[in-house]
Enzyme design. Sequence first.
Site, PDB file in Angstrom:
ATOM      1  N   SER B 145       0.850  -1.195   0.000  1.00 44.08           N
ATOM      2  CA  SER B 145       0.000   0.000   0.000  1.00 44.08           C
ATOM      3  C   SER B 145       0.891   1.253   0.000  1.00 44.08           C
ATOM      4  CB  SER B 145      -0.928  -0.063   1.219  1.00 44.08           C
ATOM      5  OG  SER B 145      -1.928   0.887   1.139  1.00 44.08           O
ATOM      6  N   ASP B 315      -8.945  -6.266  -4.700  1.00 43.54           N
ATOM      7  CA  ASP B 315      -8.530  -4.995  -4.113  1.00 43.54           C
ATOM      8  C   ASP B 315      -8.981  -3.874  -5.048  1.00 43.54           C
ATOM      9  OD1 ASP B 315      -7.254  -2.779  -3.096  1.00 43.54           O
ATOM     10  OD2 ASP B 315      -5.272  -3.713  -2.961  1.00 43.54           O
ATOM     11  N   HIS B 348      -8.275  -4.986  -0.298  1.00 38.12           N
ATOM     12  CA  HIS B 348      -6.957  -4.406  -0.008  1.00 38.12           C
ATOM     13  C   HIS B 348      -6.303  -5.056   1.220  1.00 38.12           C
ATOM     14  CE1 HIS B 348      -3.798  -1.513  -0.302  1.00 38.12           C
ATOM     15  NE2 HIS B 348      -4.076  -0.924   0.843  1.00 38.12           N
TER      16      HIS B 348
END
Lengths: 194, 392
Positions: B145, B315, B348
Amino acid sequence: MSQHDVHDVIAQLVPPGSRVLDLGCGNGALLAHLRDARQCTGYGIELDDAKVMQCVQRGVNVIQRNLEEGLSLFEDNSFDVVLQLDTLQHLRNTVDMLRETARVGKQGIVSFPNFAHWPHRLSVLRGRMPVTRSLPYQWYDTPNIRVATFADFEVLAEQNGLRILESFGVHEGEIVTRWPNLMASKAVFKFERR
Amino acid sequence: MHFEAPLPLQSGAVLKDYTLVYETYGQLNADRSNAVLVCHALNASHHVAGVHADEQGRPLPKSEGWWDNLIGPGKPLDTNRFFVIGINNPGSCFGSTGPMHTNPATGQPYGADFPVVTVEDWVNAQARLLDQLGITQLAAVLGGSLGGMQALSWTLQHPQRVRHCVAVATAPNLSAQNIAFNEVARQAIVTDPDFHQGHFYAHGVVPRRGLRVARMIGHITYLSDDVMEEKFGRELVGRTLGDAPNYSTQDIEFQVESYLRYQGDKFSDYFDANTYLLITRALDYFDPARLHGGDLAAAMKQALAKFLVISFTTDWRFSPARSREIVKALVDNRHDVSYAEIDAPHGHDAFLLDDPRYHGVVRAYFERIAQELQATQTPLTTSQGQALKVAV
């Protein structure tokens, strides 16, 4: 014919130091062989999770992608050689892939099981679909959704503006140049855009 | 670790006199070639693996590092082979200099006056800490991320110092939708009456309501529709599905509401509101292609590292399409890159979970790096053998 023999035969067609894209690269063994024995670089494309991991274990560059989604990741002429080995028969968009192969590569090398190999012909003459070492599946559960002959590919290549540079059959590890459409279980073509 | 030399920031501001907290795991080898830097994301810290201990040395419950399932002895990133470093970024709220620390210019807490920090600033701060540890080149930099953005940025800001980059569930920049979610979260915080323009410390309050809503919206975007459906569905709190509802607009009726409020409450207990603003802004600003007219391939040209890029099919906050942009930019430059697109259901959040395919690829990649190290290394001698070192 072992996988290794096929690799040797195909590897001979790839000029040393080439930039290679291997479509449906499996466990990456051929790319590793091309890297170690012929100083080639490049990438493999593979969909299967386990095979992607095997490629990473081998230190081969692999990109996880479904070939049916095309080769938009790659620019025109970005590879010296694009390999499409025993992959073509699994793809729905055969013609698109062939064009894409010719677009991103200066040369393409394709191999696939030859449906016109004589044991297959014999089987069909007897009225049944062949189940052989090169086409080992029953008709209802085969992943080979495209079956073609050596001669068929010559026609398709012509229709799509490809010039065949080399072509031969392979059977039991031996190169077959005499009547390959009849005598070889596998067809191999090397081509470029005309 | 304390730094006397001021840190010039991208904005033109300067962070003078700052502290970075970090943890290390495993042992640095004799030629200092086995170091792996792990960059943290929004709400994480330098505590990437292992557990904290109490005064008697007993492990504290629920004190596992945020990436403990991936990093540790015998784990995919094996600390028996690698020297792993986690650094808390400046501006964060887990020990490194941040908004709640004293601003030397005023003698008061920084609050909203803490300078805007960017991914690039963090990378520079991390590089200074590595300098102090005597590490000139990393075997790998790893992040997910926002951490993945730092990993990418490392290969551009300090190309000579990174041999491998593992970028998980990340993007070359945030989309408008993604910035929009961050803006909603920020608005929730700054419109909380307890925010006091960021100087709430002096008022003895915390903009808890704003933080709660910020976390709730964030949390929704980290999960996939499917996983929410599976986890909560239309389950009601304290009743079965066929029962009549309360017909109330304010009560918690659905399990998903209860879950979100719980997550929001928990978050508002430990996270700093100013840090949330700073970190979401760092996410928004990250865009290495900006200086190259939006051409990511041109931006990635200077990288020298080899890359492993990983994304997760469900995601939607950092979608596979965004990771493929990174892969394409690398391929355009003929850089070495492998890309795994893991068919995981968790959205995610998947990058923090232990999917065997995902961890298998990471393990395989680090095993390759370990083999490279062995091939180039002088015989390994053990330096001071501390298993887990915490330095402040």
